[in-house]
Scaffold this active site. Structure first.
Site, PDB file in Angstrom:
ATOM      1  N   TYR A   1      15.703  29.940  19.624  1.00 17.77           N
ATOM      2  CA  TYR A   1      14.435  29.523  20.249  1.00 17.77           C
ATOM      3  C   TYR A   1      13.765  28.454  19.383  1.00 17.77           C
ATOM      4  O   TYR A   1      13.369  27.391  19.871  1.00 17.77           O
ATOM      5  CB  TYR A   1      13.517  30.736  20.427  1.00 17.77           C
ATOM      6  CG  TYR A   1      12.159  30.386  21.021  1.00 17.77           C
ATOM      7  CD1 TYR A   1      12.041  30.013  22.362  1.00 17.77           C
ATOM      8  CD2 TYR A   1      10.998  30.409  20.239  1.00 17.77           C
ATOM      9  CE1 TYR A   1      10.801  29.680  22.911  1.00 17.77           C
ATOM     10  CE2 TYR A   1       9.759  30.086  20.780  1.00 17.77           C
ATOM     11  CZ  TYR A   1       9.663  29.719  22.113  1.00 17.77           C
ATOM     12  OH  TYR A   1       8.436  29.392  22.650  1.00 17.77           O
TER      13      TYR A   1
ATOM     14  N   SER B   1       6.292  24.610  20.299  1.00 16.57           N
ATOM     15  CA  SER B   1       5.846  25.910  19.771  1.00 16.57           C
ATOM     16  C   SER B   1       5.672  25.815  18.263  1.00 16.57           C
ATOM     17  O   SER B   1       6.329  24.996  17.600  1.00 16.57           O
ATOM     18  CB  SER B   1       6.896  26.978  20.071  1.00 16.57           C
ATOM     19  OG  SER B   1       6.630  28.159  19.341  1.00 16.57           O
TER      20      SER B   1
END
Ligand code: NDP
Length: 253
Positions: free
Chosen positions: A161, A148
């Site tokens: 995350y 990501s």
């Protein structure tokens, strides 16, 4: 786009129940690859496999939880029994559960680490021998890890995350040193804002609103945009490794 080089490949796609995983599986199958679909929701996988078959493609459904080693072992056995060894692994399953660090959400932290990092490692463990074997036989062999933009851009309340995705990006780089010399390509794909179900698990109303606001402000990527990038990446000639790919909506800063 079409990718003729994908015909005769055998793929495993994790997180194929929705979003980027489902779109990638569809695109690989549409280009002639056999695709094993892994995720927990068997009903979603069955529906996708039926769609793929209706379009003339081949798919195998394997309900599995990548946070559970026994489940991954059983999934690998099912894939090998049906398809033999695989030559393309898309490590895509993931969860994004933002909350302020001060809230101390060990439940969410554990789930993210177990899924995004340890889960990805379980899949690497299950299929690396296949990839090395395929490459040794002179075939293209790919491991694609879906990381990501959060691996290198920091967002408040997304610390854990981001940490799991930074670890996954680092894992890709490190694996390249082991697998590249054996002709296995390792690619790290780092998308920005993409319209999928990912934000649906956020339980903090303010952070849910914040994410919805981003979707209102920025025309996001679609899952098929990321699928297209993955298909392009793995259909290059075997000596070409697109190793680190960042794909963002044009308007995302
Ligand atoms: P989705 O929520 O639509 O897809 C996530 C997939 O992962 C689902 O199919 C889910 O299926 C599967 N999954 C989750 N937990 C497990 C588990 N324990 N075992 C097996 N499968 C699991 O979101 P996206 O398509 O957006 O996410 C795909 C990847 O892209 C993720 O790694 C995400 O972090 C990454 N990403 C997403 C971005 C975005 O803006 N959407 C941006 C950057 C990266 P099931 O619940 O049935 O198991």
């Amino acid at each position: 786009m079409t990718y003729p080089a994908l015909a005769h490949r055998t793929a495993v796609v994790t997180g194929a129940a929705s979003g980027m995983g489902a779109a990638t599986a569809r695109l690989l199958a549409a280009n002639g690859a056999r695709v094993a679909l892994l995720a927990r929701r068997a009903d979603r996988l069955e529906a996708l496999a039926a769609d793929i078959a209706a379009d003339g493609g081949q798919a195998l459904t394997v309900a599995a939880d990548i946070t559970d080693q026994a489940s991954v072992d059983a999934a690998a056995e099912a894939v090998h029994a049906a398809y033999g060894s695989v030559d393309l692994v898309v490590n895509n399953a993931g969860v994004m559960l933002p909350n302020p660090l001060a809230d101390g959400r060990i439940d969410e932290w554990t789930r993210m680490v177990d899924t995004n990092l340890t889960g990805a490692l379980r899949i690497v463990r299950a299929f690396t021998a296949d990839l090395v074997g395929a490459a040794a036989r002179g075939r293209a062999a790919d491991l694609v890890n879906v990381s990501s933009i959060a691996s290198h851009v920091v967002f408040p309340d997304y610390a854990v995350y981001g940490a799991t995705k930074a670890a996954l990006t680092q894992l890709s780089a490190a694996l390249r040193t082991e697998l590249g010399p054996r002709d296995v390509r390792v690619s790290s794909v780092e998308p920005g804002l993409t319209d999928t179900e990912l934000g649906g698990h956020i339980d903090n109303p303010a952070l849910r609103d914040q994410l919805n606001g981003m979707f209102r402000a920025i025309p996001a990527l679609g899952a098929q945009d990321v699928a297209d990038l993955i298909a392009y990446t793995v259909s290059r000639p075997p000596h070409v490794n697109l190793r680190h790919l960042v794909v963002l909506p044009t308007r995302q800063a």
